[in-house]
Design a protein around this motif. Structure first.
Motif, PDB file in Angstrom:
ATOM      1  N   PRO A   7       0.815  -1.201   0.000  1.00 16.92           N
ATOM      2  CA  PRO A   7       0.000   0.000   0.000  1.00 16.92           C
ATOM      3  C   PRO A   7       0.856   1.261   0.000  1.00 16.92           C
ATOM      4  CG  PRO A   7       0.184  -0.811   2.222  1.00 16.92           C
ATOM      5  CD  PRO A   7       0.898  -1.801   1.335  1.00 16.92           C
ATOM      6  N   MET A 270      -1.281  -2.917   7.196  1.00 21.54           N
ATOM      7  CA  MET A 270      -1.857  -1.666   7.699  1.00 21.54           C
ATOM      8  C   MET A 270      -0.762  -0.727   8.199  1.00 21.54           C
ATOM      9  SD  MET A 270      -4.840  -0.852  10.528  1.00 21.54           S
ATOM     10  CE  MET A 270      -3.887  -1.025  12.039  1.00 21.54           C
ATOM     11  N   GLY A 273       1.056   0.886   5.445  1.00 15.74           N
ATOM     12  CA  GLY A 273       0.231   1.930   4.850  1.00 15.74           C
ATOM     13  C   GLY A 273       0.203   3.190   5.708  1.00 15.74           C
ATOM     14  N   LEU A 274       0.325   3.009   7.007  1.00 18.20           N
ATOM     15  CA  LEU A 274       0.323   4.159   7.920  1.00 18.20           C
ATOM     16  C   LEU A 274       1.714   4.763   8.081  1.00 18.20           C
ATOM     17  CD1 LEU A 274      -2.066   2.709  10.652  1.00 18.20           C
ATOM     18  CD2 LEU A 274      -2.538   4.698   9.199  1.00 18.20           C
TER      19      LEU A 274
END
Lengths: 313, 313
Positions: A7, A270, A273-274
Motif C-alpha cells: 500500500p 496496515m 500503509g500508515l
C-alpha cells in the motif's frame, strides 16, 4: 512474492512512528495444532520469522507435556534457536516451568492469567486470585534472575461463559500483575468480540490506574473480523506493542470459529500503509507463512497472505 | 442465530450516532457469480435483506446482458421487489440502461466511473473523460425525472496496473461527478489496498474541494483485511454511509483474491459495538447470508457469519 508499491504509505499525525510486533505464531499458533510439528520445522519457522525482520518471537511454552503435548519439545527446541539475534520469550505456567526455562538460559518469560473466573477455572483449574498467587513466585524469581516478565491477560473484553467483561474487573487483574512485577501486560481479546470503543475504554481506565501505555501490548483475535480496527484504536491511544501470529496461525480452542489470532501480515500491511516502521519484510514474512501452511497441510487464513501468494500463481 | 449480549456497546465520542448501510450483495455480490442464480432466489434474497432491517438495497444492474449475463433478468426481478418499503437503487451503465430502469419506475440509479485510465479502459473501454461524457446525459436525465443518482468511483486508492492512485486524480473525478449532478459518491477501494491514513487523506482533500461529507459513501474491499479499519477511519472523519455486502459476497474480478466486499455482518458487529444505530438485526442478517451461501453452494467469507453460524452447530 512482494507487495510492489502497495500500500501507499500515508502517515497519520498522532500515531506512533514505530511498532514492535510480538510474534506468537510459534507458540500460541502451534499449541493447538492437531498434527505434531517436528522440532526442526519449528526451529526453521522461528529462523525464517527472524530473517523476515521480526525481533520478538515467542518460541515455546514450558508447560507440562500432558497439557500441551504439541510443545513437549521445548527443551530440544529452545537451544536450536537460542543464538538468533532476537528476543525469544517463553511461556512458563508455574515454578516448575520457570525452572526448566531458566536452566536453558531463558530470561524473557511470560505468565498467562485470566480476567474472568470461568476461564481461570477452565484453563487453570483455579480462581483468578489462586492463579495470581501461583504466578507471584514465578514473577519474583524471574525478576531476581534479571529476567523480563510479560503477563498475558485473557478474556479482557468478553468471555464465552460470562459475556461482556466489566472494565474494572480487568483493571484489577492488570494492577495485580503489575504489582507482582510484570514488566509488560498483553491485553487479550481471546474470543475476538472487542470493538474499538471497548478497547479505548479499557486503555483509558488503565491510564487512570497509572499503568503506563508503554507497558501494554494488545492481543486481538479476528474471530469477528475486528482485530485490525481494534488495533487502530489501540495505536490511536498510544499503544506500540501489538501481538500477532504469522499467517494467522492458531487461536483459542474455546472460541468456536475457524479464525483466531490477528495475522501478522494483515497487521504489517496496515502499519506499512500508515508509514509505521516495523522492520518486517512483508514478502519474506508471507513466504514464511506459505511455507508453514504447506507443513501443516492447510491454507493460511490471513487475507494478505492469500492475496499476495495468489498473485504469484 | 444471535450474537447474545456481545459485543458490548461502548460508544466513542465524535462518531456518528447512526450509519446508513448501502447493501450491495444482490448486485455487486451476485454479478460475478459463475452459477446462474434463479430470479426468484434473488428476489427472496432482497426480501430477506429488507426484513433484516437494511433500508438501501442495490437490486440489480440494467447493463447489457452480454456484459453481465448474471443480471440479465433485471426486468423480471425489479417488479418482484419494487413494493418493498426500502430504497432499491439500480446500476445504469448508459442511457439505454437508464431507459430500461425508468420504464420500470426506478428513480434511484447509479453510474460506475473509474479514477484511473487503466480501469476505465478495461471496464468501460473508454478514457476516464469519455466515460464521464457518457454518464453526463444519464445523470441529467435521471435528475430531470426527479431521481437520485449515486456515482460509484472505482480504484480510488490503488489500481492493479498503475499502483497507488494520487489523491488529486481521484478528487478531479469526484468533482466532475458532483458537477454533473450526482447526489452521492461512493469511494471504491476496488482492489482492497487502502489503509486508514490514505482514507483520511482522500476525505480531507474532498473536504478542501468543498464536497460535503454527507454526500460521500465508502466502499471498501477486504482483500488484505483492511476494510473495517478503513471504515473506522472514515467514521472518525464523519462519513455516515458505508457500502457492504451481506456475507461478503462478491468482489472485483480484477483483484485476484478470494475475498472481496466488506461483509455487512462484520460491519454491523463493529457498529453495534460502537453503539452506532444501523437498524439491522444481526441474527436475521446472518441467517440470510447462511441461506444465500447454501443457494450458491459455498460458505460465506464473512468472519462474523462463520463465527455466529458455527455457534449454532
Amino acid at each position: 512474492m512482494t507487495a510492489g508499491g502497495l500500500p501507499m504509505a500515508v502517515p497519520v499525525e498522532g500515531l506512533p512512528a514505530r511498532v514492535r510486533i510480538h510474534e506468537v505464531g510459534a507458540r500460541d499458533g502451534l499449541q493447538n495444532e492437531k498434527a505434531t510439528v517436528p522440532t526442526e520445522v519449528k526451529a526453521e519457522f522461528i529462523r525464517r520469522l527472524a530473517a523476515a525482520g521480526l525481533t520478538t518471537i515467542e518460541a515455546t511454552s514450558f508447560v507440562h507435556p500432558r497439557w500441551v503435548p504439541q510443545l513437549a519439545d521445548a527443551e530440544d527446541l529452545f537451544p536450536m534457536v537460542g543464538d538468533l539475534p532476537v528476543d525469544l520469550p517463553v511461556l512458563v505456567p508455574n515454578e516448575r516451568g520457570l525452572d526448566r526455562a531458566l536452566a536453558l538460559g531463558a530470561r524473557r518469560v511470560a505468565v498467562f492469567a485470566s480476567a474472568t473466573e470461568s476461564f481461570a477455572k477452565a484453563n487453570l483449574n483455579r480462581t483468578v486470585d489462586e492463579a495470581l498467587a501461583m504466578f507471584e513466585p514465578v514473577v519474583s524469581r524471574a525478576k531476581a534472575e534479571g529476567g523480563h516478565v510479560r503477563g498475558y491477560l485473557s478474556m479482557c473484553f468478553g468471555d464465552p461463559w460470562e459475556g461482556p467483561v466489566p472494565v474494572p474487573q480487568v483493571v484489577r487483574v492488570c494492577r495485580a500483575l503489575r504489582d507482582m512485577g510484570c514488566d509488560e501486560l498483553s491485553l487479550g481479546d481471546t474470543i475476538g468480540v472487542a470493538t474499538p470503543g471497548h478497547v479505548r475504554a479499557l486503555l483509558t481506565a488503565l491510564d487512570a490506574e497509572g499503568i503506563p501505555v508503554e507497558a501494554l501490548g494488545v492481543h486481538f483475535h479476528d474471530t469477528y473480523g475486528q482485530a485490525l480496527a481494534n488495533t487502530l484504536a489501540a495505536l490511536q491511544h498510544g499503544v506500540t506493542t501489538v501481538d500477532a501470529s504469522a499467517g494467522g496461525l492458531g487461536g483459542c480452542p474455546y472460541a468456536k470459529s475457524a479464525t483466531g489470532n490477528l495475522a501478522t501480515e494483515d497487521l504489517v500491511w496496515m502499519l506499512r500503509g500508515l508509514g509505521i516502521d516495523t522492520g518486517v519484510d512483508l514478502g519474506l514474512l508471507t513466504a514464511t507463512s506459505v511455507w508453514m501452511a504447506e507443513q501443516l497441510g492447510r491454507p493460511s487464513p490471513s487475507r494478505t497472505v492469500r492475496a499476495l501468494s495468489h498473485k504469484e500463481q
